[in-house]
Design a protein around this motif. Structure first.
Motif, PDB file in Angstrom:
ATOM      1  N   ASP A 176     -10.243  72.248   2.969  1.00  9.73           N
ATOM      2  CA  ASP A 176      -8.816  72.546   2.813  1.00  9.73           C
ATOM      3  C   ASP A 176      -7.968  71.299   3.059  1.00  9.73           C
ATOM      4  O   ASP A 176      -6.957  71.079   2.387  1.00  9.73           O
ATOM      5  CB  ASP A 176      -8.381  73.651   3.777  1.00  9.73           C
ATOM      6  CG  ASP A 176      -8.980  75.005   3.418  1.00  9.73           C
ATOM      7  OD1 ASP A 176      -9.236  75.230   2.219  1.00  9.73           O
ATOM      8  OD2 ASP A 176      -9.192  75.824   4.326  1.00  9.73           O
ATOM      9  N   ARG A 210      -6.067  83.323   8.372  1.00 10.40           N
ATOM     10  CA  ARG A 210      -6.701  82.674   7.241  1.00 10.40           C
ATOM     11  C   ARG A 210      -6.063  83.102   5.926  1.00 10.40           C
ATOM     12  O   ARG A 210      -5.812  82.277   5.039  1.00 10.40           O
ATOM     13  CB  ARG A 210      -8.202  82.983   7.228  1.00 10.40           C
ATOM     14  CG  ARG A 210      -8.961  82.383   6.046  1.00 10.40           C
ATOM     15  CD  ARG A 210      -8.953  80.875   6.078  1.00 10.40           C
ATOM     16  NE  ARG A 210      -9.426  80.305   4.828  1.00 10.40           N
ATOM     17  CZ  ARG A 210      -9.479  79.008   4.566  1.00 10.40           C
ATOM     18  NH1 ARG A 210      -9.077  78.138   5.468  1.00 10.40           N
ATOM     19  NH2 ARG A 210      -9.913  78.582   3.405  1.00 10.40           N
ATOM     20  N   LYS A 211      -5.759  84.386   5.809  1.00  9.65           N
ATOM     21  CA  LYS A 211      -5.148  84.882   4.584  1.00  9.65           C
ATOM     22  C   LYS A 211      -3.775  84.263   4.375  1.00  9.65           C
ATOM     23  O   LYS A 211      -3.413  83.876   3.252  1.00  9.65           O
ATOM     24  CB  LYS A 211      -5.029  86.410   4.648  1.00  9.65           C
ATOM     25  CG  LYS A 211      -4.472  87.024   3.370  1.00  9.65           C
ATOM     26  CD  LYS A 211      -4.433  88.536   3.450  1.00  9.65           C
ATOM     27  CE  LYS A 211      -3.882  89.134   2.156  1.00  9.65           C
ATOM     28  NZ  LYS A 211      -3.806  90.607   2.218  1.00  9.65           N
ATOM     29  N   GLU A 231      -4.216  80.697   3.181  1.00 13.75           N
ATOM     30  CA  GLU A 231      -4.619  80.635   1.778  1.00 13.75           C
ATOM     31  C   GLU A 231      -3.428  80.901   0.856  1.00 13.75           C
ATOM     32  O   GLU A 231      -3.304  80.287  -0.204  1.00 13.75           O
ATOM     33  CB  GLU A 231      -5.730  81.646   1.518  1.00 13.75           C
ATOM     34  CG  GLU A 231      -7.066  81.235   2.143  1.00 13.75           C
ATOM     35  CD  GLU A 231      -8.141  82.270   1.950  1.00 13.75           C
ATOM     36  OE1 GLU A 231      -7.813  83.403   1.498  1.00 13.75           O
ATOM     37  OE2 GLU A 231      -9.320  81.969   2.233  1.00 13.75           O
ATOM     38  N   GLN A 260      -1.757  74.202  10.986  1.00 12.90           N
ATOM     39  CA  GLN A 260      -2.919  75.044  10.677  1.00 12.90           C
ATOM     40  C   GLN A 260      -4.261  74.385  11.011  1.00 12.90           C
ATOM     41  O   GLN A 260      -5.280  75.063  11.073  1.00 12.90           O
ATOM     42  CB  GLN A 260      -2.902  75.422   9.184  1.00 12.90           C
ATOM     43  CG  GLN A 260      -1.663  76.195   8.749  1.00 12.90           C
ATOM     44  CD  GLN A 260      -1.603  77.586   9.350  1.00 12.90           C
ATOM     45  OE1 GLN A 260      -2.610  78.119   9.806  1.00 12.90           O
ATOM     46  NE2 GLN A 260      -0.415  78.188   9.360  1.00 12.90           N
ATOM     47  N   PRO A 301      -6.411  72.541   9.218  1.00 12.75           N
ATOM     48  CA  PRO A 301      -7.355  73.041   8.206  1.00 12.75           C
ATOM     49  C   PRO A 301      -8.740  72.420   8.315  1.00 12.75           C
ATOM     50  O   PRO A 301      -8.907  71.301   8.812  1.00 12.75           O
ATOM     51  CB  PRO A 301      -6.685  72.640   6.883  1.00 12.75           C
ATOM     52  CG  PRO A 301      -5.817  71.479   7.248  1.00 12.75           C
ATOM     53  CD  PRO A 301      -5.319  71.765   8.619  1.00 12.75           C
TER      54      PRO A 301
END
Length: 228
Positions: A76, A2-3, A6, A70, A72
């Protein structure tokens, strides 16, 4: 994971912002070249346009990769889609700046009107500031600022109308001005269209936050359920 995702989103926003600054500079330089009758500056705007196009491709490619790899979540996904849409609007702004630059290159000793050219320079500065404000509002998802910026579009429309009217009046007084003056109308029209795309950016800001497509200057709102 997740980091890392982001961080990718932050990087995508930064690339978008940098593309926006490139477009803003292109707008400024195109009108500067036109009012100064500087074909070298105009040619640079035309020649540098491919950098803006390349940046668009990079941003869109990265956006597609993020969606594909990803997967999202809804919010997102909406953010990524919004960047892609807004990126296309920036590219179109750049195209209008190129149109202004090409008008400069076409001019061959036509008679000029300094008063109209000064008004075009003032209009260009106003439009450039709106572009920059909209970029900041986009990055900060500032809905209040977005609505303020969009409300300025009518002022730009009025300036374009006034320049058009002024140009026609001067053409009637002096037939030697006709060939050069048609370019004044063209430049004002391109700046007015850039302002329209600024409004589009503001509408994407609203969509980013709410999931609704809002036509800010006509007060029509449509629910969009695709990414809620």
């Amino acid at each position: 994971m997740r980091k890392a995702f982001e961080e990718e989103l932050i990087n995508l926003h930064e690339q978008f912002y940098q593309m926006g600054l490139m477009v803003s500079e292109s707008i400024y330089q195109s009108v500067k070249g036109f009012t100064a009758h500087d074909k070298i500056t105009a040619e640079k705007v035309v020649n540098n346009d491919h950098y803006i196009n390349e940046q668009q491709v990079i941003i869109e490619t990265k956006s597609i990769e993020l969606i594909a790899l990803q997967q999202p979540v809804t919010s997102d996904l909406r953010r990524i889609i919004t960047i892609m849409k807004a990126c296309a609007d920036l590219e179109r702004m750049g195209d209008h700046a190129v149109s202004v630059a090409k008008a400069t290159i076409r001019v061959k000793g036509n008679k000029k009107d300094r008063a109209i050219e000064n008004n075009l320079a003032i209009m260009a500065e106003k439009v450039k500031k709106l572009v920059e404000r909209s970029l900041t509002a986009f990055i900060e998802t500032d809905l209040k600022e977005a609505k303020k910026i969009a409300s300025k579009d009518s002022e730009i429309d009025q300036v374009a109308f006034d320049i058009h009217k002024q140009t026609l009046e001067e053409m009637k007084k002096d037939s030697e001005l006709v060939l050069g003056a048609t370019n004044y109308i063209l430049v004002a029209g391109n700046l007015e269209r850039i302002s329209d795309y600024v409004t589009n950016l503001c509408e994407w800001i609203i969509y980013l936050e709410s999931g609704k497509i809002v036509e800010l200057n006509t007060h029509n709102t449509l629910d969009n359920t695709s990414f809620k």
